[in-house]
Design a protein around this motif. Structure first.
Motif, PDB file in Angstrom:
ATOM      1  N   GLU A  62       2.071  26.794  -6.097  1.00  0.00           N
ATOM      2  CA  GLU A  62       0.794  26.095  -5.901  1.00  0.00           C
ATOM      3  C   GLU A  62       1.014  24.617  -5.635  1.00  0.00           C
ATOM      4  O   GLU A  62       0.363  24.038  -4.757  1.00  0.00           O
ATOM      5  N   ARG A  63       1.939  23.991  -6.368  1.00  0.00           N
ATOM      6  CA  ARG A  63       2.239  22.576  -6.116  1.00  0.00           C
ATOM      7  C   ARG A  63       2.835  22.383  -4.730  1.00  0.00           C
ATOM      8  O   ARG A  63       2.486  21.443  -4.016  1.00  0.00           O
ATOM      9  N   TRP A  65       2.419  24.231  -2.043  1.00  0.00           N
ATOM     10  CA  TRP A  65       1.387  24.386  -1.008  1.00  0.00           C
ATOM     11  C   TRP A  65       0.485  23.167  -0.927  1.00  0.00           C
ATOM     12  O   TRP A  65       0.123  22.720   0.164  1.00  0.00           O
ATOM     13  N   GLU A  66       0.099  22.621  -2.072  1.00  0.00           N
ATOM     14  CA  GLU A  66      -0.764  21.437  -2.072  1.00  0.00           C
ATOM     15  C   GLU A  66      -0.044  20.245  -1.459  1.00  0.00           C
ATOM     16  O   GLU A  66      -0.626  19.486  -0.677  1.00  0.00           O
ATOM     17  N   LYS A  69       0.103  20.667   2.304  1.00  0.00           N
ATOM     18  CA  LYS A  69      -1.188  20.423   2.945  1.00  0.00           C
ATOM     19  C   LYS A  69      -1.515  18.930   2.976  1.00  0.00           C
ATOM     20  O   LYS A  69      -2.042  18.414   3.963  1.00  0.00           O
ATOM     21  N   GLU A  70      -1.207  18.231   1.879  1.00  0.00           N
ATOM     22  CA  GLU A  70      -1.437  16.788   1.866  1.00  0.00           C
ATOM     23  C   GLU A  70      -0.582  16.088   2.902  1.00  0.00           C
ATOM     24  O   GLU A  70      -1.035  15.185   3.606  1.00  0.00           O
ATOM     25  N   ARG A 272      -7.155  28.671   2.797  1.00  0.00           N
ATOM     26  CA  ARG A 272      -6.958  27.798   1.640  1.00  0.00           C
ATOM     27  C   ARG A 272      -7.317  26.369   2.022  1.00  0.00           C
ATOM     28  O   ARG A 272      -7.097  25.928   3.102  1.00  0.00           O
TER      29      ARG A 272
END
Length: 272
Positions: A62-63, A65-66, A69-70, A272
């Motif tokens: 999850e980290r 992917w975030e 994306k950022e 997402r």
């Protein structure tokens, strides 16, 4: 008057028997303790280790992917700023088209929704997260179904050569029912209509449980085909192409004699 005779040989024999009995008892007790420790290790310690490792992996994905994306957002903003500054029109077509394609997941390829962006994941790579609300389950999905590389880590394994999440065909998974995290321990509790979510870097794919095969042989490869249908119990399965999900595990509990199979169908895709 008779003089009592002390039979030393009889005493020595009884002493040897007593020592033999004592030593045998010690060996039996030691073996019992060792077996008990092995059972505790298998049923408790491996579960604890695997569950904790699986939870950490979910959080790491999850980290990742975030962060990705950022980073993409920052790069997109820089490109837009450069284009606006040059007075040329913004080029949005290609990026928008690509995002739509990966988000829908209804193509025929095998690479949609992978954490690395296209292509098949390498063996034992965790690249998705499986969530089953009814079971309170949230566990990593890794490529392959090997014990040491995937399943014993508490992960759920993706059968190679089956479809990827959201693709036409059969996205087939396997997981331990007992020990090593036992993610599929309560798989038999799933009922028709229950949601199963598969989250990747690109999208969240929601499947709905449709059918259950309570018991079949471990070699029933028909259950994970593109159009899943049991070769052992042909009354169970499908006849039409669709977006399928297959979950498999051992049954009954604490054995590997048979396989339990749960099938679902794709209901929705949410970027997402």
């Amino acid at each position: 008057m008779r003089v009592p005779v002390v039979h030393q040989q009889g005493r020595r024999r009884r002493a040897r028997y007593a020592r033999l009995l004592w030593n045998t008892a010690e060996v039996v007790v030691t073996l019992g303790v060792v077996l008990l420790l092995l059972v505790v290790h298998q049923l408790w310690w491996t579960n604890r280790q695997a569950k904790e490792a699986a939870e950490r992996k979910v959080q790491a994905l999850e980290r990742q992917w975030e962060d990705e994306k950022e980073g993409e957002g920052e790069r997109e903003g820089e490109r837009e700023g450069e284009t606006e500054g040059s007075g040329e029109p913004l080029a949005r077509g290609s990026g928008s088209s690509s995002g739509s394609s990966s988000g829908s997941g209804f193509g025929t390829g095998t690479g949609g929704g992978l954490s690395g962006g296209g292509g098949r994941p390498r063996y034992d790579q965790a690249y998705a997260v499986l969530g089953i609300p009814r079971l309170g389950l949230r566990v990593p999905v890794a490529e392959g179904v090997g014990a040491s590389g995937v399943l014993d880590k508490g992960y759920v394994g993706h059968y190679p050569d089956t479809a990827q999440p959201g693709r036409v065909g059969n996205f087939a998974l396997a997981g331990h029912r007992n020990t090593h995290g036992e993610p599929f321990r309560y798989l038999d509790r799933l009922r028709r209509g229950d949601r199963v979510e598969v989250e990747t870097r690109a999208a969240v794919y929601t499947y709905v449980v449709d059918r259950t095969l309570p018991r079949t042989s471990p070699g029933d490869g028909g259950t994970i085909r593109a159009i899943p249908r049991s070769t052992v119990r042909p009354a169970y399965g499908y006849t039409e192409p669709a977006h399928y999900l297959t979950l498999t595990t051992c049954t009954p509990q604490y054995t590997s004699t048979y396989r339990l199979v749960v099938w679902g169908k794709l209901r929705s895709v949410r970027p997402r």
